[in-house]
Design a protein around this motif. Structure first.
Motif, PDB file in Angstrom:
ATOM      1  N   GLN A  91       0.812  -1.211   0.000  1.00 47.67           N
ATOM      2  CA  GLN A  91       0.000   0.000   0.000  1.00 47.67           C
ATOM      3  C   GLN A  91       0.849   1.266   0.000  1.00 47.67           C
ATOM      4  N   SER A  92       1.915   1.243   0.820  1.00 51.29           N
ATOM      5  CA  SER A  92       2.677   2.478   0.992  1.00 51.29           C
ATOM      6  C   SER A  92       3.883   2.546   0.061  1.00 51.29           C
ATOM      7  N   GLN A 147      -1.100   3.676  -7.879  1.00 49.93           N
ATOM      8  CA  GLN A 147      -0.992   2.226  -7.685  1.00 49.93           C
ATOM      9  C   GLN A 147      -0.987   1.505  -9.037  1.00 49.93           C
ATOM     10  N   GLU A 166      -1.958  -5.954   0.451  1.00 50.22           N
ATOM     11  CA  GLU A 166      -3.026  -4.967   0.582  1.00 50.22           C
ATOM     12  C   GLU A 166      -2.724  -3.714  -0.250  1.00 50.22           C
ATOM     13  N   PRO A 167      -2.441  -3.888  -1.554  1.00 48.85           N
ATOM     14  CA  PRO A 167      -1.981  -2.740  -2.342  1.00 48.85           C
ATOM     15  C   PRO A 167      -3.073  -1.706  -2.580  1.00 48.85           C
ATOM     16  N   LEU A 168      -4.334  -2.112  -2.453  1.00 51.72           N
ATOM     17  CA  LEU A 168      -5.415  -1.208  -2.833  1.00 51.72           C
ATOM     18  C   LEU A 168      -6.283  -0.799  -1.643  1.00 51.72           C
ATOM     19  N   SER A 169      -5.829  -1.114  -0.430  1.00 55.61           N
ATOM     20  CA  SER A 169      -6.739  -0.952   0.703  1.00 55.61           C
ATOM     21  C   SER A 169      -7.075   0.513   0.990  1.00 55.61           C
ATOM     22  N   ALA A 170      -6.236   1.458   0.500  1.00 55.69           N
ATOM     23  CA  ALA A 170      -6.536   2.867   0.792  1.00 55.69           C
ATOM     24  C   ALA A 170      -7.485   3.474  -0.246  1.00 55.69           C
ATOM     25  N   LYS A 176     -10.829   0.659  -6.786  1.00 55.42           N
ATOM     26  CA  LYS A 176     -10.190  -0.611  -6.453  1.00 55.42           C
ATOM     27  C   LYS A 176     -10.630  -1.713  -7.420  1.00 55.42           C
ATOM     28  N   THR A 198      -5.118  -9.745   1.477  1.00 57.39           N
ATOM     29  CA  THR A 198      -6.175  -8.777   1.754  1.00 57.39           C
ATOM     30  C   THR A 198      -6.965  -9.185   2.991  1.00 57.39           C
TER      31      THR A 198
END
Ligand code: ADP
Length: 368
Positions: A91-92, A147, A166-170, A176, A198
Motif C-alpha cells: 500500500q505504501s 498504484q 493490501e496494495p489497494l486498501s486505501a 479498487k 487482503t
C-alpha cells in the motif's frame, strides 16, 4: 506462457522482549493465477511475503519456482531480493517522486535498448490505463493512478511471482475494482503466480480463484473462496471473514440419520437445528451465522423447508449504505441484514415482534 508454480516451505520464529513470540510454519503452493492470502491481523501474512521476497530470512525451509531455487536452508541457498524476480507491491510503496510515471516504470529495464525500454513501458502503462499519464510525476497522479503505475513498474520486468500486500486498501471501492479487473485482464494471458494479501471480503469475492487462510502462523484452510470463507472452521477466521453472528451453544441431541443435531443457545433458550458435527450431547460449541443468511417475517411462516423459525423482537434498525441491519432479540441478540426495500415493504419498526428464519446449513460450526 505460464510461469511455474511457486512452492514455499517456510519456518520462521520471532522472539522478542516486548512482543509475544510468533512462529510461522507453512507449506504453500502458489499456482499460476491469483491466490488470496487471507487471515486476521498478526496471522503472519506479511512475514510470509517478506520471506518469499527475500526481505526476511526463514530459519529453515525451501522456496522455489520451477527449477529456480530462491532459498534452501539445507543447500545453503539464499538469493538476495534483487535476484529473486519476485515483484512486491504494498500500500505504501513509494514511486520515485522526481521521476515521471514512464521513467519510474522503465527504471528496472536498464539492460534493454532505449527503444525497447520505451516500447515495453508504453505497452504496460496502456495495460494499466495510465499511458496518458506517462509524463506526469507521482505527485500529479491520483492514489489509484499511482498504484496502477506501481503495478506496471513491478510487472514490466517479467517477474516469476507477484506479491501484493493490501496494495489497494486505501482506495475507494469503485477505483479498487477497476484496478483489480485490469490486473486480472493483464494476467489472463500471462498466468503469473500472484499472491494477494487482503483483509477485504469484497476483494476476495472480486478476485479470488483460490484462498489460503492463515491463522497463528499456520495454514488453516485452502480452497475456493466459498469453501474457505463461507464455512470457516476457525473462530478467528469467521471473525475475519465477516460473520456477524458468533454464538455459543450446547448440543442437545444428534440425529445421525438426518445429518443434523439440535443445539440450545447459551444466551436465552432458543434452539436451533444445525448440521451434524463431531460433538456429543452436552458439548459446548460455537456457531457462525451470516446476517445476510437470516430472513425476517412479520407473521409465523408455514410450509417452509427452513427448519429454524424463531420468535423475536426488533431492538434496533440501523440503515447502512446498501442494507439495513436489524438487531433482533430472541433471548440472544442476532444481527440480520435486509435491503432497505424489504424493510419498508414489511413496515418494520423498533419494538416489533418478528420471526427469524434460518436454514440448517446457514449455521456453521467454528472452533476456538
Ligand atoms: P499479518 O501480516 O498477518 O498481520 P505479520 O506477518 O505482520 O502478520 O506479523 C505476524 C507476527 O509476527 C506478529 O505477531 C508480529 O508482531 C510478529 N513480527 C513480525 N515481524 C517481527 C519482527 N521483526 N520481530 C518480532 N516479531 C515480529
Amino acid at each position: 506462457m505460464t510461469t511455474p508454480t511457486l512452492v514455499a516451505q517456510i519456518r520462521k520464529g520471532f522472539r522478542s522482549g516486548t512482543l509475544a513470540s510468533f512462529a510461522l510454519d507453512v507449506e504453500i503452493d502458489v499456482p499460476p493465477g491469483i491466490t488470496i492470502l487471507f487471515g486476521p491481523s498478526g496471522a503472519g501474512k506479511s512475514t510470509l511475503l517478506d520471506c518469499i521476497a527475500g526481505l526476511t530470512r526463514p530459519d529453515a525451509g525451501r522456496i522455489a519456482s520451477g527449477d529456480a531455487v530462491l532459498f534452501d536452508s539445507e543447500a545453503g541457498i539464499n538469493l538476495p531480493p534483487q535476484r529473486r524476480s519476485a515483484a512486491y507491491v504494498f500500500q505504501s510503496l513509494a514511486l520515485f517522486p522526481h521521476l515521471s510515471a514512464e521513467d519510474n516504470v522503465s527504471y528496472g529495464l536498464a539492460q534493454l535498448s532505449a527503444a525497447e525500454r520505451r516500447a515495453c513501458t508504453v505497452e504496460i502503462l496502456e495495460s494499466f490505463r495510465v499511458a496518458s499519464h506517462g509524463r506526469h510525476k507521482p505527485g500529479e497522479l491520483s492514489g489509484g493512478e499511482r498504484q496502477r503505475v506501481a503495478l506496471a513498474r513491478a510487472l514490466v520486468t517479467s517477474p516469476r511471482v507477484l506479491l501484493l500486500d493490501e496494495p489497494l486498501s486505501a482506495l475507494d471501492a469503485g477505483v479498487k475494482f477497476e484496478i483489480l479487473e485490469d490486473l486480472r485482464g493483464w494476467n489472463a494471458a500471462r498466468r503469473l503466480p500472484i499472491l494477494y494479501v487482503t483483509h477485504s471480503r469484497e476483494e476476495v469475492d472480486a478476485l479470488g480463484e483460490r484462498v489460503i487462510a492463515l491463522d497463528h502462523g499456520r495454514v488453516v484452510a485452502t480452497g475456493a473462496p466459498r469453501e474457505v470463507l463461507d464455512a470457516p472452521r476457525r473462530l478467528r477466521l469467521a471473525q475475519a471473514a465477516g460473520f456477524e453472528n458468533l454464538l455459543a451453544a450446547t448440543v442437545l441431541e444428534l440425529r445421525q440419520a438426518d445429518g443434523v443435531m439440535r443445539v440450545r443457545l447459551e444466551t436465552g433458550d432458543a434452539e436451533l437445528e444445525v448440521p451434524l458435527a463431531h460433538a456429543a450431547p452436552g458439548d459446548s460449541v460455537r456457531l457462525a451465522i451470516r446476517a445476510g443468511d437470516i430472513l425476517l417475517a412479520t407473521e409465523r411462516p408455514s410450509g417452509l423447508s427452513a427448519r429454524n423459525i424463531l420468535p423475536g423482537k426488533i431492538l434496533s434498525l440501523e440503515p447502512r449504505s446498501t442494507f439495513v441491519t436489524a438487531r433482533v432479540d430472541c433471548g440472544a441478540t442476532f444481527a440480520v441484514h435486509l435491503t432497505p426495500g424489504a424493510c419498508r415493504g414489511l413496515e418494520l419498526a423498533e419494538g416489533q415482534n418478528v420471526w427469524m428464519i434460518l436454514k440448517t446449513h446457514s449455521c456453521h460450526f467454528v472452533q476456538e
